[in-house]
Design a protein around this motif. Sequence first.
Motif, mmCIF file in Angstrom:
data_model
loop_
_atom_site.group_PDB
_atom_site.id
_atom_site.type_symbol
_atom_site.label_atom_id
_atom_site.label_comp_id
_atom_site.label_asym_id
_atom_site.label_seq_id
_atom_site.Cartn_x
_atom_site.Cartn_y
_atom_site.Cartn_z
ATOM 1 N N ARG A 5 0.813 -1.216 0.000
ATOM 2 C CA ARG A 5 0.000 0.000 0.000
ATOM 3 C C ARG A 5 0.847 1.267 0.000
ATOM 4 N NH1 ARG A 5 -5.048 -1.387 4.169
ATOM 5 N NH2 ARG A 5 -5.373 -3.543 3.460
ATOM 6 N N GLY A 6 2.174 1.107 0.069
ATOM 7 C CA GLY A 6 3.050 2.267 0.058
ATOM 8 C C GLY A 6 3.096 3.010 1.376
ATOM 9 N N LEU A 7 2.693 2.356 2.463
ATOM 10 C CA LEU A 7 2.705 3.000 3.775
ATOM 11 C C LEU A 7 4.044 2.865 4.469
ATOM 12 C CD1 LEU A 7 -0.840 1.944 5.042
ATOM 13 C CD2 LEU A 7 -0.144 4.068 3.918
ATOM 14 N N ALA A 8 4.982 2.159 3.872
ATOM 15 C CA ALA A 8 6.329 2.006 4.428
ATOM 16 C C ALA A 8 7.240 1.566 3.288
ATOM 17 C CB ALA A 8 6.343 0.977 5.556
ATOM 18 N N SER A 9 8.545 1.816 3.457
ATOM 19 C CA SER A 9 9.511 1.331 2.465
ATOM 20 C C SER A 9 10.191 0.061 2.950
ATOM 21 C CB SER A 9 10.554 2.416 2.180
ATOM 22 O OG SER A 9 11.198 2.807 3.386
ATOM 23 N N GLN A 10 10.220 -0.141 4.256
ATOM 24 C CA GLN A 10 10.753 -1.353 4.861
ATOM 25 C C GLN A 10 9.852 -1.752 6.022
ATOM 26 O OE1 GLN A 10 15.583 -1.405 4.270
ATOM 27 N NE2 GLN A 10 14.793 -0.657 6.202
ATOM 28 N N ALA A 11 9.843 -3.016 6.363
ATOM 29 C CA ALA A 11 9.081 -3.491 7.518
ATOM 30 C C ALA A 11 9.952 -4.416 8.349
ATOM 31 C CB ALA A 11 7.809 -4.209 7.070
ATOM 32 N N LEU A 12 10.086 -4.080 9.613
ATOM 33 C CA LEU A 12 10.854 -4.900 10.552
ATOM 34 C C LEU A 12 9.855 -5.747 11.346
ATOM 35 C CD1 LEU A 12 13.674 -3.495 12.871
ATOM 36 C CD2 LEU A 12 12.221 -5.404 13.501
ATOM 37 N N ILE A 13 10.013 -7.045 11.298
ATOM 38 C CA ILE A 13 9.103 -7.964 11.996
ATOM 39 C C ILE A 13 9.819 -8.507 13.221
ATOM 40 C CG2 ILE A 13 7.731 -10.077 11.795
ATOM 41 C CD1 ILE A 13 7.905 -9.602 8.689
ATOM 42 N N SER A 14 9.249 -8.272 14.376
ATOM 43 C CA SER A 14 9.810 -8.760 15.640
ATOM 44 C C SER A 14 8.910 -9.846 16.196
ATOM 45 C CB SER A 14 9.921 -7.603 16.647
ATOM 46 O OG SER A 14 10.159 -8.093 17.949
ATOM 47 N N ALA A 15 9.499 -11.007 16.510
ATOM 48 C CA ALA A 15 8.717 -12.119 17.047
ATOM 49 C C ALA A 15 9.442 -12.710 18.254
ATOM 50 C CB ALA A 15 8.506 -13.182 15.973
ATOM 51 N N VAL A 16 8.927 -12.419 19.440
ATOM 52 C CA VAL A 16 9.458 -13.003 20.674
ATOM 53 C C VAL A 16 8.531 -14.149 21.036
ATOM 54 C CG1 VAL A 16 10.099 -12.591 23.068
ATOM 55 C CG2 VAL A 16 10.395 -10.777 21.368
ATOM 56 N N GLY A 17 8.962 -15.358 20.773
ATOM 57 C CA GLY A 17 8.102 -16.523 20.952
ATOM 58 C C GLY A 17 7.728 -16.766 22.396
ATOM 59 N N LEU A 18 6.608 -17.463 22.574
ATOM 60 C CA LEU A 18 6.105 -17.709 23.921
ATOM 61 C C LEU A 18 7.019 -18.623 24.729
ATOM 62 C CD1 LEU A 18 2.288 -18.197 23.215
ATOM 63 C CD2 LEU A 18 3.327 -16.381 24.578
ATOM 64 N N THR A 19 7.636 -19.587 24.095
ATOM 65 C CA THR A 19 8.323 -20.619 24.881
ATOM 66 C C THR A 19 9.725 -20.972 24.419
ATOM 67 O OG1 THR A 19 7.403 -22.353 23.455
ATOM 68 C CG2 THR A 19 6.123 -21.742 25.401
ATOM 69 N N GLN A 20 10.143 -20.554 23.233
ATOM 70 C CA GLN A 20 11.313 -21.194 22.642
ATOM 71 C C GLN A 20 12.376 -20.247 22.129
ATOM 72 O OE1 GLN A 20 10.124 -23.614 19.323
ATOM 73 N NE2 GLN A 20 12.173 -24.223 18.777
ATOM 74 N N GLN A 21 11.989 -19.217 21.372
ATOM 75 C CA GLN A 21 12.981 -18.472 20.600
ATOM 76 C C GLN A 21 12.485 -17.072 20.265
ATOM 77 O OE1 GLN A 21 13.205 -20.635 16.870
ATOM 78 N NE2 GLN A 21 10.992 -20.839 16.857
ATOM 79 N N ALA A 22 13.440 -16.210 19.972
ATOM 80 C CA ALA A 22 13.128 -14.889 19.424
ATOM 81 C C ALA A 22 13.767 -14.805 18.044
ATOM 82 C CB ALA A 22 13.660 -13.787 20.316
ATOM 83 N N MET A 23 13.010 -14.273 17.087
ATOM 84 C CA MET A 23 13.511 -14.113 15.725
ATOM 85 C C MET A 23 13.006 -12.793 15.158
ATOM 86 S SD MET A 23 13.367 -17.833 13.800
ATOM 87 C CE MET A 23 14.442 -17.215 12.481
ATOM 88 N N GLY A 24 13.600 -12.376 14.071
ATOM 89 C CA GLY A 24 13.154 -11.166 13.398
ATOM 90 C C GLY A 24 13.422 -11.272 11.912
ATOM 91 N N ALA A 25 12.768 -10.431 11.144
ATOM 92 C CA ALA A 25 12.961 -10.397 9.697
ATOM 93 C C ALA A 25 12.778 -8.973 9.210
ATOM 94 C CB ALA A 25 11.971 -11.336 8.995
ATOM 95 N N MET A 26 13.383 -8.690 8.061
ATOM 96 C CA MET A 26 13.232 -7.379 7.420
ATOM 97 C C MET A 26 12.740 -7.596 5.991
ATOM 98 S SD MET A 26 13.748 -4.026 7.937
ATOM 99 C CE MET A 26 15.172 -3.642 8.973
ATOM 100 N N LEU A 27 11.619 -6.960 5.650
ATOM 101 C CA LEU A 27 11.097 -6.976 4.286
ATOM 102 C C LEU A 27 11.291 -5.600 3.668
ATOM 103 C CD1 LEU A 27 7.681 -8.875 4.737
ATOM 104 C CD2 LEU A 27 9.979 -9.823 4.497
ATOM 105 N N LYS A 28 11.454 -5.580 2.356
ATOM 106 C CA LYS A 28 11.603 -4.312 1.647
ATOM 107 C C LYS A 28 10.534 -4.185 0.582
ATOM 108 C CE LYS A 28 16.334 -2.616 1.969
ATOM 109 N NZ LYS A 28 17.503 -2.115 1.206
ATOM 110 N N GLY A 29 10.038 -2.949 0.402
ATOM 111 C CA GLY A 29 9.106 -2.668 -0.672
ATOM 112 C C GLY A 29 9.820 -2.018 -1.833
ATOM 113 N N SER A 30 9.085 -1.739 -2.897
ATOM 114 C CA SER A 30 9.701 -1.147 -4.081
ATOM 115 C C SER A 30 9.684 0.374 -4.035
ATOM 116 C CB SER A 30 8.981 -1.636 -5.342
ATOM 117 O OG SER A 30 7.593 -1.386 -5.251
#
Length: 366
Positions: free
Chosen positions: A334-359
Amino acid sequence: MSPSSGSSTPICLTGWGAVSPAGWNATTLADAVLAGIPLPHAAERRVPEAQERKFRRVPPIPVTPEWMKLPRLRRTTSAARHAVHAAMQALGEGNLEAIRSSGRRIGTIFCTMSGCVQFSRRFYAEVLANPLLASPILFPETVYNAPASHVSSLLGSPEMNYTLVGDSAQFLAGLDLAAQWLDDGLVDACLVIAAEELDWISDEALLLFAPHGVAAEGAAAVLLEKDTSMSETPPGVTLHAVTEAFSYGQGRDRAQAAAAVRGTLEPLAEPGTVLCEGSYPDTQPGPRTRGDTTEQNLWQDWGGPRYGVKPVVGEGFAITSGWQTVLACELLQRGLASQALISAVGLTQQAMGAMLKGSLHEPLQP
């Protein structure tokens, strides 16, 4: 940091889909989160002395698609139906026959934390009541592997098919594995899917980690492919980075694992980056636990725009980071961001993250 290291060809998210208490597609999920108004929830006690559980169901489907009427799907659980529906959205619901006949190698990675748990719960209850009448439909096919099996069956795909059982950060591990499959040339495209269904066992277990949590059901799916456009700036949404899985255990607690995710991804953030986080709102009275607060504390000084699915939709277990990923795709499209940082702190096991890029290099104003 995968998947960017070792790969000269960008990996694109070319389709995505969602089933959630907001509705049967990614658009309704993103619209609900952008509105920021918690969806209505139900509450009940299994027995008078049990703790009250809160939950949000997926509303009835407006129109039943033809593929959902296939005999194979008649006796499936809601988690399997939701998973298949989200996968069809990611592929393009009108493209099923073309996909089946094209000969493309499409892999399937299904992520879950509880899965189709109702079969196991019913079996053990029936064993205790009368073993002679207990249903034999039991683990592992019906609990964990059934949704992935149904997706590959609908596609007529004999390609690689994995089920990853983990916590609420597992969907990002699925993205990482899909990127590896694509880099290694094992598949031409790969579906990453997560799905869960409501059941009192998982709903009451959630209260141990988040006393104010509202359980939610549904599914999320994305389709990953390598970019073949040879363009300097790939069109659409690309997977820029996925962190390693920072597990909880000896030498690293939950807060330290979460901090490692931020320390890894924040240097990649540029102006126009939106944060898609997974914490609970801090407006609930009463005691709070690490499940409520760790991620909230981690990002409390984030200065950019941020959106969370849990305050609006609820805790979807393995779907949560999948919904965050779908939300990120919608914001970038939708063009509301140029990048998106995804933060995921899991309930029981692990924390991970990802970065997506738009055009788009400059986000539009919401």
